[in-house]
Scaffold this motif. Structure first.
Motif, PDB file in Angstrom:
ATOM      1  N   GLY A 192       0.817  -1.220   0.000  1.00 16.68           N
ATOM      2  CA  GLY A 192       0.000   0.000   0.000  1.00 16.68           C
ATOM      3  C   GLY A 192       0.844   1.260   0.000  1.00 16.68           C
ATOM      4  O   GLY A 192       0.525   2.224   0.696  1.00 16.68           O
ATOM      5  N   ASN A 193       1.955   1.230  -0.760  1.00 17.02           N
ATOM      6  CA  ASN A 193       2.879   2.373  -0.780  1.00 17.02           C
ATOM      7  C   ASN A 193       3.376   2.729   0.611  1.00 17.02           C
ATOM      8  O   ASN A 193       3.481   3.906   0.959  1.00 17.02           O
ATOM      9  CB  ASN A 193       2.216   3.603  -1.404  1.00 17.02           C
ATOM     10  N   GLY A 194       3.633   1.704   1.414  1.00 18.68           N
ATOM     11  CA  GLY A 194       4.145   1.922   2.769  1.00 18.68           C
ATOM     12  C   GLY A 194       3.040   2.087   3.798  1.00 18.68           C
ATOM     13  O   GLY A 194       3.306   2.105   5.000  1.00 18.68           O
ATOM     14  N   ARG A 195       1.783   2.219   3.314  1.00 20.85           N
ATOM     15  CA  ARG A 195       0.679   2.450   4.257  1.00 20.85           C
ATOM     16  C   ARG A 195       0.015   1.149   4.696  1.00 20.85           C
ATOM     17  O   ARG A 195      -0.714   1.120   5.661  1.00 20.85           O
ATOM     18  CB  ARG A 195      -0.364   3.383   3.628  1.00 20.85           C
ATOM     19  N   CYS A 196       0.253   0.069   3.943  1.00 18.58           N
ATOM     20  CA  CYS A 196      -0.233  -1.267   4.294  1.00 18.58           C
ATOM     21  C   CYS A 196      -1.763  -1.357   4.304  1.00 18.58           C
ATOM     22  O   CYS A 196      -2.399  -1.170   5.334  1.00 18.58           O
ATOM     23  CB  CYS A 196       0.341  -1.700   5.640  1.00 18.58           C
ATOM     24  N   ASN A 197      -2.298  -1.656   3.151  1.00 19.26           N
ATOM     25  CA  ASN A 197      -3.753  -1.850   3.021  1.00 19.26           C
ATOM     26  C   ASN A 197      -4.071  -3.266   3.539  1.00 19.26           C
ATOM     27  O   ASN A 197      -4.052  -4.231   2.796  1.00 19.26           O
ATOM     28  CB  ASN A 197      -4.125  -1.666   1.548  1.00 19.26           C
ATOM     29  N   VAL A 198      -4.341  -3.319   4.840  1.00 22.75           N
ATOM     30  CA  VAL A 198      -4.432  -4.583   5.577  1.00 22.75           C
ATOM     31  C   VAL A 198      -5.532  -5.506   5.075  1.00 22.75           C
ATOM     32  O   VAL A 198      -5.374  -6.715   4.985  1.00 22.75           O
ATOM     33  CB  VAL A 198      -4.698  -4.276   7.067  1.00 22.75           C
ATOM     34  N   THR A 199      -6.704  -4.922   4.765  1.00 26.00           N
ATOM     35  CA  THR A 199      -7.808  -5.739   4.289  1.00 26.00           C
ATOM     36  C   THR A 199      -8.854  -4.847   3.616  1.00 26.00           C
ATOM     37  O   THR A 199      -8.588  -3.682   3.334  1.00 26.00           O
ATOM     38  CB  THR A 199      -8.441  -6.568   5.436  1.00 26.00           C
ATOM     39  N   GLY A 224      -6.885  -5.702  16.384  1.00 27.94           N
ATOM     40  CA  GLY A 224      -7.201  -4.687  17.396  1.00 27.94           C
ATOM     41  C   GLY A 224      -7.052  -5.212  18.815  1.00 27.94           C
ATOM     42  O   GLY A 224      -6.330  -4.628  19.630  1.00 27.94           O
ATOM     43  N   GLN A 225      -7.723  -6.344  19.107  1.00 26.49           N
ATOM     44  CA  GLN A 225      -7.811  -6.831  20.499  1.00 26.49           C
ATOM     45  C   GLN A 225      -6.549  -7.544  20.955  1.00 26.49           C
ATOM     46  O   GLN A 225      -6.156  -7.429  22.098  1.00 26.49           O
ATOM     47  CB  GLN A 225      -8.990  -7.812  20.645  1.00 26.49           C
ATOM     48  N   VAL A 226      -5.935  -8.300  20.056  1.00 25.95           N
ATOM     49  CA  VAL A 226      -4.788  -9.122  20.481  1.00 25.95           C
ATOM     50  C   VAL A 226      -3.459  -8.409  20.192  1.00 25.95           C
ATOM     51  O   VAL A 226      -2.594  -8.317  21.053  1.00 25.95           O
ATOM     52  CB  VAL A 226      -4.830 -10.515  19.801  1.00 25.95           C
ATOM     53  N   LEU A 227      -3.326  -7.900  18.977  1.00 22.68           N
ATOM     54  CA  LEU A 227      -2.038  -7.305  18.597  1.00 22.68           C
ATOM     55  C   LEU A 227      -1.973  -5.805  18.893  1.00 22.68           C
ATOM     56  O   LEU A 227      -0.912  -5.193  18.797  1.00 22.68           O
ATOM     57  CB  LEU A 227      -1.756  -7.564  17.108  1.00 22.68           C
ATOM     58  N   GLY A 228      -3.112  -5.217  19.226  1.00 19.84           N
ATOM     59  CA  GLY A 228      -3.127  -3.802  19.588  1.00 19.84           C
ATOM     60  C   GLY A 228      -2.886  -2.858  18.417  1.00 19.84           C
ATOM     61  O   GLY A 228      -2.391  -1.747  18.604  1.00 19.84           O
ATOM     62  N   VAL A 229      -3.226  -3.314  17.203  1.00 17.98           N
ATOM     63  CA  VAL A 229      -3.069  -2.434  16.034  1.00 17.98           C
ATOM     64  C   VAL A 229      -4.408  -1.747  15.773  1.00 17.98           C
ATOM     65  O   VAL A 229      -5.389  -2.407  15.424  1.00 17.98           O
ATOM     66  CB  VAL A 229      -2.656  -3.228  14.769  1.00 17.98           C
ATOM     67  N   SER A 230      -4.450  -0.448  15.951  1.00 15.99           N
ATOM     68  CA  SER A 230      -5.685   0.295  15.696  1.00 15.99           C
ATOM     69  C   SER A 230      -5.835   0.499  14.189  1.00 15.99           C
ATOM     70  O   SER A 230      -4.896   0.939  13.521  1.00 15.99           O
ATOM     71  CB  SER A 230      -5.609   1.640  16.427  1.00 15.99           C
ATOM     72  N   LEU A 231      -6.996   0.135  13.669  1.00 13.77           N
ATOM     73  CA  LEU A 231      -7.223   0.204  12.210  1.00 13.77           C
ATOM     74  C   LEU A 231      -8.241   1.282  11.876  1.00 13.77           C
ATOM     75  O   LEU A 231      -9.127   1.590  12.677  1.00 13.77           O
ATOM     76  CB  LEU A 231      -7.742  -1.148  11.704  1.00 13.77           C
ATOM     77  N   ILE A 232      -8.117   1.839  10.669  1.00 14.30           N
ATOM     78  CA  ILE A 232      -9.143   2.773  10.183  1.00 14.30           C
ATOM     79  C   ILE A 232      -9.527   2.363   8.753  1.00 14.30           C
ATOM     80  O   ILE A 232      -8.746   1.711   8.052  1.00 14.30           O
ATOM     81  CB  ILE A 232      -8.662   4.249  10.144  1.00 14.30           C
ATOM     82  N   SER A 233     -10.732   2.755   8.360  1.00 13.82           N
ATOM     83  CA  SER A 233     -11.182   2.450   6.995  1.00 13.82           C
ATOM     84  C   SER A 233     -11.217   3.733   6.180  1.00 13.82           C
ATOM     85  O   SER A 233     -11.666   4.778   6.667  1.00 13.82           O
ATOM     86  CB  SER A 233     -12.586   1.841   7.029  1.00 13.82           C
ATOM     87  N   LYS A 234     -10.708   3.638   4.965  1.00 14.39           N
ATOM     88  CA  LYS A 234     -10.834   4.741   4.007  1.00 14.39           C
ATOM     89  C   LYS A 234     -11.652   4.178   2.875  1.00 14.39           C
ATOM     90  O   LYS A 234     -11.125   3.425   2.058  1.00 14.39           O
ATOM     91  CB  LYS A 234      -9.460   5.184   3.503  1.00 14.39           C
ATOM     92  N   ASP A 265     -13.106  -3.963   3.659  1.00 17.24           N
ATOM     93  CA  ASP A 265     -14.393  -4.134   4.351  1.00 17.24           C
ATOM     94  C   ASP A 265     -15.464  -4.744   3.459  1.00 17.24           C
ATOM     95  O   ASP A 265     -16.430  -5.302   3.957  1.00 17.24           O
ATOM     96  CB  ASP A 265     -14.899  -2.774   4.864  1.00 17.24           C
ATOM     97  N   GLU A 266     -15.303  -4.597   2.139  1.00 16.54           N
ATOM     98  CA  GLU A 266     -16.331  -5.114   1.207  1.00 16.54           C
ATOM     99  C   GLU A 266     -15.804  -6.329   0.453  1.00 16.54           C
ATOM    100  O   GLU A 266     -16.168  -6.547  -0.708  1.00 16.54           O
ATOM    101  CB  GLU A 266     -16.711  -4.029   0.178  1.00 16.54           C
TER     102      GLU A 266
END
Ligand code: FAD
Length: 387
Positions: free
Chosen positions: A51-58, A92-102, A60-61
């Protein structure tokens, strides 16, 4: 030799997206005796590029039907059991990585892949998982004995595909797998999500220019798929997300055998030919203010009607760029050779996850989601079998 071997319950080959996730899940399941073997000095090299360094993790659709695989029903079982929502919860719950959706695309809140990588490595460090770097696995002997120095009950081959080999995933997964399965269980690697080479040389003058367009892939005179988005002209042809998306489809047609392929670019997808014609007429036949002037020069220098060329700018495809430039590898071990827990059916204890498996998806978080879901499924299978 036997007593000198270091012993583990599970050895994961590859500290990339799927290998790290698999290790995290095993640790979460309270499994002990886990090691990750990574050939590079540090894990996660490709993950940091995503993701150009931003890491498009997943995504939603996520639409499972957009994945390409030999076994859609096993894919659906894995993805149904380990869906996007569960993966996001684990982050979020286990690894503590806060995610946001764009829109539908999901990223770490920091918009940096390093956050995902650091949190996984922290979790592994605090759960006594051995991270052994600069360790290039070249041999898995029956037993399982790795490079004549490590013995383990379970092996997870998470060495990735063959694209962007400088990141460490240079196709060695396939070599390791091939000593356990027959060649018919492996689909040879090919570039998927890759730039296209084209015959027309006039676009070299506009190399580096981008245009918002609707691009249609035409194979043997039939329109087979369209994508809308930013397209990039290059020295060799065309690039951009919309082109990458079409390339995977093209490659699958090419494997079946095709005669001709082209992309037809609509530079004004939001205008009918009539409206565009009126706009061009208003400008006295010039394209100033409608297009970048160097792109306009190329369009105007083409034979035929200007409006047709703007709405249907034809580029004849001569091939794709190779695996070095591809974002994802198509092919790999057939999913039909694996259980839903990603274990090679004929070899209990031997697993394959992530891009090394014959599953690839479009841009937009699909390929990382497969890496996560396959890793979670594999780790739970190992945990279940070990109890
Ligand atoms: C430029 C780029 C951008 C991308 N952006 C996105 C995105 O935004 N979203 C998305 O969903 N997907 C994206 N992808 C695809 C995604 O990165 C991959 O599908 C994903 O990383 C695959 O995970 P993996 O764990 O299977 O393999 P990898 O992440 O490739 O990890 C494999 C690891 O195994 C190691 N290894 C290999 N062989 C051995 C061996 N023999 N011994 C020891 N170690 C070994 C490698 O060094 C590597 O660290 C992108 C890909 C690229 C190239």
């Amino acid at each position: 030799m036997g007593s000198d071997l270091k012993k583990y319950n599970t050895v994961i080959i590859g500290g990339g997206a799927s290998g790290l996730m698999c290790a995290c899940r095993l640790a979460y399941n309270r499994m002990t005796g886990i090691a990750v073997l990574e050939r590079n000095t540090k894990p996660g090299k490709k993950l940091l590029m995503t993701g150009n360094g931003r890491c498009n993790v997943t995504n939603d659709e996520l639409d499972i039907s957009l994945y390409n695989t030999d076994d859609p029903s096993v894919l659906a079982s894995v993805m149904d059991k380990y869906p996007v929502s569960d993966t996001k919860e684990f982050f979020g719950q286990v690894l503590g990585v806060s995610l946001i959706s764009k829109g539908e695309l999901v990223y770490p809140r920091t918009l940096k892949g390093i956050t995902v990588l650091e949190q996984m490595i922290r979790y592994l460090g605090s759960h006594d998982v051995d991270m052994i770097t600069d360790f290039h696995v070249t041999k898995i002997a029956d037993g399982f004995v790795i490079n004549d120095s490590i013995m383990t009950d379970n092996v997870v081959i998470a060495g990735g595909g063959a694209s962007y080999p400088k990141t460490g995933s240079d196709g060695s997964s396939y070599k390791l797998i091939s000593s356990f399965v027959s060649s018919s269980d492996i689909i040879p690697a090919y570039p998927s999500l890759v730039q296209l080479n084209v015959r027309e040389t006039d676009i070299r003058k506009i190399s580096g220019e981008r245009i918002n367009s609707r691009v249609t892939l035409v194979i043997d005179r039939e329109e087979v798929a369209s994508e809308t988005g930013e397209m990039l002209f290059t020295d060799y042809g065309v690039s951009g997300i919309c082109i990458m998306q079409l390339s995977g489809i093209l490659n699958r047609y090419r494997m079946k055998g095709i005669k001709t392929a082209s992309v037809v670019v609509d530079m004004f997808p939001d205008m009918t030919p009539e409206k565009l014609s009126a706009e061009v007429e208003r400008r006295g036949g010039k394209l100033n203010g409608l297009l970048l002037s160097d792109i306009a020069d190329v369009v105007l220098s083409r034979k035929g009607d200007v409006i047709s060329n703007l709405k249907s700018f034809v580029l004849t495809i001569t091939g794709t760029r190779d695996l070095d430039s591809a974002q994802v590898t198509g092919g790999g071990i057939k999913l039909s050779s694996l259980t839903e827990g990603l274990m090679i059916k004929s070899h209990p204890g031997l697993y394959v996850t992530g891009e090394a498996v014959n599953v690839d998806g479009p841009c937009g978080g699909y390929n990382l989601q497969w890496a996560w879901s396959s890793a979670l499924s594999c780790a739970d299978d190992i945990s279940g079998r070990s109890r």
